[in-house]
Scaffold this active site. Structure first.
Site, mmCIF file in Angstrom:
data_model
loop_
_atom_site.group_PDB
_atom_site.id
_atom_site.type_symbol
_atom_site.label_atom_id
_atom_site.label_comp_id
_atom_site.label_asym_id
_atom_site.label_seq_id
_atom_site.Cartn_x
_atom_site.Cartn_y
_atom_site.Cartn_z
ATOM 1 N N LEU A 189 -1.539 3.594 2.517
ATOM 2 C CA LEU A 189 -1.572 2.783 1.367
ATOM 3 C C LEU A 189 -2.254 1.601 2.268
ATOM 4 O O LEU A 189 -2.389 0.891 2.831
ATOM 5 C CB LEU A 189 0.021 2.165 0.287
ATOM 6 N N LEU A 220 2.215 -4.060 -6.797
ATOM 7 C CA LEU A 220 3.164 -2.440 -5.283
ATOM 8 C C LEU A 220 2.682 -2.250 -4.162
ATOM 9 O O LEU A 220 1.974 -2.168 -4.051
ATOM 10 C CB LEU A 220 2.727 -0.834 -7.052
ATOM 11 N N ASP A 221 4.190 -2.377 -3.757
ATOM 12 C CA ASP A 221 3.351 -1.833 -2.124
ATOM 13 C C ASP A 221 3.193 -3.287 -1.326
ATOM 14 O O ASP A 221 2.163 -3.388 -1.197
ATOM 15 C CB ASP A 221 3.152 -1.036 -1.566
ATOM 16 N N GLU A 222 2.754 -4.551 -2.209
ATOM 17 C CA GLU A 222 1.921 -5.764 -2.115
ATOM 18 C C GLU A 222 2.412 -6.753 -1.743
ATOM 19 O O GLU A 222 1.924 -7.723 -1.336
ATOM 20 C CB GLU A 222 0.308 -5.473 -2.633
#
Length: 276
Positions: A189, A220-222
């Site tokens: 990602l 999101l995913d950070e």
């Protein structure tokens, strides 16, 4: 009694000397001590492992009296923590945590495993752990999360571990467990987004694959990164070979990140972490 002290405060001269003098006055023995100064932000971080008998709140108040009003001081009794695991269909991360738990490598009690599918229930039954299925079909995200929250209230925990839990959590849900949700994802990602990132990576001819464990926030995913690792791949590997190698990395990274959290070795600030 063993204790862990964590301090985050604006830096100033004499901090270590003054703090350790308080520990001496409280007749505490320092087992381990780590410090770090972020010179760009003028922040001092300190983590100490101590043993002795004292009132934790009295010790905290005495240390706070030495520091800036902006300081954050936390003192924990060094004891086994409690976790709840959320999963979906993939078994590699969940299975690895269950084996570590069964062999005594995980310094935590697994209270329950929640999933929106029944697929992994037989695996959890082998370890005699509560498995609770909350189906998500025919429910909105809000309705499903409400049921998940209702179940989590029955299992108060220190951390929630997303062992390949393939659902996006709402900001309302995340806010209730700020700094307490640990997630694992592949490191492709945001370059490779979708259901099969390993196939995309194979088609691009990548040479390294990996995984990232992080705290969940509303990006999101950070969220703040806890632990990462990689492994080399080559042209002779199929995308399924890459997926197998990637899953090996994922489960190791998640376990290491969780252990860092369980041992109170993580400081979070400005969406990044300091790890001792």
């Amino acid at each position: 009694m063993q204790m862990i002290l964590k301090i985050q405060t604006p830096d100033q001269k004499g901090l270590i000397a003054n703090i350790t003098r308080v520990m001496f006055d409280f007749n505490l023995n320092i087992l381990k001590n780590d410090e770090f100064v972020d010179t760009e932000n003028n922040l001092f971080f300190m983590r100490s492992e101590m043993e002795g008998d004292c009132k934790i709140e009295s010790l905290r108040n005495e240390i706070c009296s030495l520091l800036s009003t902006q300081a954050c001081v936390e003192i924990f009794e060094a004891k086994r923590k409690k976790i709840v695991i959320l999963c979906t269909k993939e078994n590699h991360c969940l299975g690895d945590l269950l084996i570590r738990y069964d062999s005594g490598e995980l310094n935590a009690d697994i209270l329950a495993i929640l999933s929106n599918y029944t697929l992994l229930e037989p695996l959890c039954q082998k370890f005699n752990l509560p498995f609770i299925c909350i189906p998500s079909e025919h429910l909105t995200r809000e309705e499903h999360e409400a049921k998940v929250l209702e179940t989590l209230e029955k299992f108060p925990s220190d951390y929630i571990v997303l062992a390949k839990y393939m659902r996006i959590l709402s900001p309302k849900f995340v806010q209730q467990f700020e700094g307490k949700i640990i997630n694992i994802h592949h490191s492709f990602l945001p370059a490779f987004i979708g259901a099969n990132p390993y196939k995309q990576a194979y088609e691009r001819g990548v040479k390294i694959i990996g995984a990232t464990a992080h705290f969940v926030n509303n990006a999101l995913d950070e969220g703040p990164i806890i632990y990462q690792d990689t492994t080399k791949v080559n042209h002779a590997m199929s995308w399924k070979d890459m997926q197998k190698s990637g899953r090996d990395v994922e489960k190791i990274v998640l376990a290491k990140a969780l252990n860092l959290a369980l041992e109170e070795k993580i400081f979070v600030y400005n969406n990044k972490t300091i790890i001792f």
